[in-house]
Design an enzyme around this catalytic site. Structure first.
Site, PDB file in Angstrom:
ATOM      1  N   GLY A  15       0.791  -1.229   0.000  1.00  0.00           N
ATOM      2  CA  GLY A  15       0.000   0.000   0.000  1.00  0.00           C
ATOM      3  C   GLY A  15       0.826   1.283   0.000  1.00  0.00           C
ATOM      4  O   GLY A  15       0.334   2.333   0.406  1.00  0.00           O
ATOM      5  N   MET A  93      -4.037  -7.183  -6.962  1.00  0.00           N
ATOM      6  CA  MET A  93      -3.495  -8.269  -7.780  1.00  0.00           C
ATOM      7  C   MET A  93      -4.579  -9.225  -8.291  1.00  0.00           C
ATOM      8  O   MET A  93      -4.349 -10.435  -8.367  1.00  0.00           O
ATOM      9  CB  MET A  93      -2.436  -9.044  -6.977  1.00  0.00           C
ATOM     10  CG  MET A  93      -1.257  -8.190  -6.536  1.00  0.00           C
ATOM     11  SD  MET A  93      -0.413  -7.382  -7.913  1.00  0.00           S
ATOM     12  CE  MET A  93       0.431  -8.783  -8.629  1.00  0.00           C
ATOM     13  N   ILE A  95      -7.370  -9.995 -11.435  1.00  0.00           N
ATOM     14  CA  ILE A  95      -7.797  -9.627 -12.790  1.00  0.00           C
ATOM     15  C   ILE A  95      -9.313  -9.504 -12.770  1.00  0.00           C
ATOM     16  O   ILE A  95     -10.012 -10.382 -12.250  1.00  0.00           O
ATOM     17  CB  ILE A  95      -7.332 -10.697 -13.794  1.00  0.00           C
ATOM     18  CG1 ILE A  95      -5.797 -10.726 -13.813  1.00  0.00           C
ATOM     19  CG2 ILE A  95      -7.881 -10.410 -15.186  1.00  0.00           C
ATOM     20  CD1 ILE A  95      -5.200 -11.841 -14.652  1.00  0.00           C
ATOM     21  N   LEU A  96      -9.821  -8.409 -13.292  1.00  0.00           N
ATOM     22  CA  LEU A  96     -11.258  -8.153 -13.239  1.00  0.00           C
ATOM     23  C   LEU A  96     -11.922  -8.585 -14.543  1.00  0.00           C
ATOM     24  O   LEU A  96     -11.341  -8.424 -15.628  1.00  0.00           O
ATOM     25  CB  LEU A  96     -11.495  -6.661 -12.978  1.00  0.00           C
ATOM     26  CG  LEU A  96     -10.930  -6.185 -11.632  1.00  0.00           C
ATOM     27  CD1 LEU A  96     -10.927  -4.666 -11.543  1.00  0.00           C
ATOM     28  CD2 LEU A  96     -11.707  -6.795 -10.470  1.00  0.00           C
ATOM     29  N   ASN A 110      -5.768   2.129 -13.247  1.00  0.00           N
ATOM     30  CA  ASN A 110      -4.735   1.258 -12.661  1.00  0.00           C
ATOM     31  C   ASN A 110      -3.366   1.885 -12.897  1.00  0.00           C
ATOM     32  O   ASN A 110      -3.171   2.636 -13.852  1.00  0.00           O
ATOM     33  CB  ASN A 110      -4.782  -0.118 -13.342  1.00  0.00           C
ATOM     34  CG  ASN A 110      -3.777  -1.086 -12.760  1.00  0.00           C
ATOM     35  OD1 ASN A 110      -3.586  -1.159 -11.538  1.00  0.00           O
ATOM     36  ND2 ASN A 110      -3.094  -1.835 -13.621  1.00  0.00           N
ATOM     37  N   HIS A 112       0.608   0.673 -13.448  1.00  0.00           N
ATOM     38  CA  HIS A 112       1.341  -0.546 -13.802  1.00  0.00           C
ATOM     39  C   HIS A 112       2.821  -0.204 -13.931  1.00  0.00           C
ATOM     40  O   HIS A 112       3.183   0.768 -14.601  1.00  0.00           O
ATOM     41  CB  HIS A 112       0.809  -1.090 -15.134  1.00  0.00           C
ATOM     42  CG  HIS A 112       1.532  -2.317 -15.581  1.00  0.00           C
ATOM     43  ND1 HIS A 112       1.286  -3.567 -15.043  1.00  0.00           N
ATOM     44  CD2 HIS A 112       2.523  -2.482 -16.492  1.00  0.00           C
ATOM     45  CE1 HIS A 112       2.096  -4.446 -15.610  1.00  0.00           C
ATOM     46  NE2 HIS A 112       2.856  -3.824 -16.492  1.00  0.00           N
ATOM     47  N   SER A 139       3.081   3.397 -15.827  1.00  0.00           N
ATOM     48  CA  SER A 139       1.975   3.874 -16.662  1.00  0.00           C
ATOM     49  C   SER A 139       0.680   3.866 -15.869  1.00  0.00           C
ATOM     50  O   SER A 139       0.410   2.921 -15.120  1.00  0.00           O
ATOM     51  CB  SER A 139       1.771   2.934 -17.865  1.00  0.00           C
ATOM     52  OG  SER A 139       2.964   2.756 -18.587  1.00  0.00           O
ATOM     53  N   ASP A 148      -3.944  -4.808 -18.555  1.00  0.00           N
ATOM     54  CA  ASP A 148      -2.899  -3.794 -18.774  1.00  0.00           C
ATOM     55  C   ASP A 148      -2.903  -3.206 -20.183  1.00  0.00           C
ATOM     56  O   ASP A 148      -1.878  -2.742 -20.669  1.00  0.00           O
ATOM     57  CB  ASP A 148      -1.499  -4.375 -18.461  1.00  0.00           C
ATOM     58  CG  ASP A 148      -1.383  -4.837 -17.023  1.00  0.00           C
ATOM     59  OD1 ASP A 148      -2.041  -4.228 -16.165  1.00  0.00           O
ATOM     60  OD2 ASP A 148      -0.640  -5.793 -16.763  1.00  0.00           O
TER      61      ASP A 148
END
Ligand code: GRF
Length: 198
Positions: A15, A93, A95-96, A110, A112, A139, A148
């Site tokens: 965090g 962590m 994946i949606l 997000n 990355h 990014s 991503d």
């Protein structure tokens, strides 16, 4: 001061990115209000950071919700009542799914740790070192169903030094991220950046 810009921050770990948003949130107009920090791990240190800053927290684990649909439904049930303007992934962590992303269209961002489109996925620092890249960085992008690959909002870069290691790059990229991410959220809140996909 204008009405606060409300965000939910989703985390899985240390965090430190969340901390950078906590530290910057009152410096902007509109101020950023973190309505809730949601973690998919009980032991994420970011939960302590949120508690120290009196920010509500919520833990939703895959263990509690073994099927993926149930996990995402629980996430939605936590997020929807918050009525946030933006969902900020900060080291989250998971994946949606396309359905989840569609439910919050143009509302999820997000960060990355690579100069996308280079190195989507994991181990970005190692991959940049192994490729002998001159530049590396971070990014911020709109989240879409493709991991991503959503439209880029901002990047920050550094020059890789001859003695850089995975550890040193991780730390140096994090420094860039801690400056960049709060500024991107501020720019979205101020309508200077718009989350529109072509
Ligand atoms: C950051 O490097 C971010 O780019 C990536 O995960 C890391 C999160 O670190 N998505 P922390 O948990 O915020 O310290």
């Amino acid at each position: 001061m204008s009405k606060p810009y409300r965000i939910a921050v989703l985390i899985s770990g240390d965090g430190s990115t969340l901390q950078s948003i906590i530290d910057a949130r009152t410096q902007y107009d509109p101020p950023i209000e973190i309505a809730c920090v949601i973690s998919d791990r009980n032991d994420a240190y970011g939960l302590q950071r949120a508690k120290r800053a009196d920010i509500p927290t919520c833990v939703i684990t895959k263990k509690q919700h073994p099927t993926f649909g149930n996990f995402e439904r629980a996430l939605q049930e936590a997020i929807d009542p918050l009525q946030v303007d933006l969902i900020v992934l900060a080291g989250f962590m998971c994946i949606l799914s396309a359905d989840f992303v569609a439910h919050y269209e143009h509302q999820i961002i997000n960060i990355h740790p690579s100069l996308l489109p280079r190195y989507p996925g994991l181990h970005t620092h190692q991959r940049a070192l192994e490729a002998g890249d001159t530049y590396h960085g971070t990014s911020v992008h709109i989240v879409t169903a493709d991991l991503d690959e959503g439209p880029l909002l901002a990047q920050a870069q550094l020059r890789i030094a001859a003695d850089d290691t995975v550890e040193s790059l991780t730390q140096r990229v994090k420094q860039l991220e801690h400056a960049l991410y709060p500024q991107v959220i501020r720019d979205i809140a101020q309508n200077r950046l718009k989350l529109i996909q072509k």
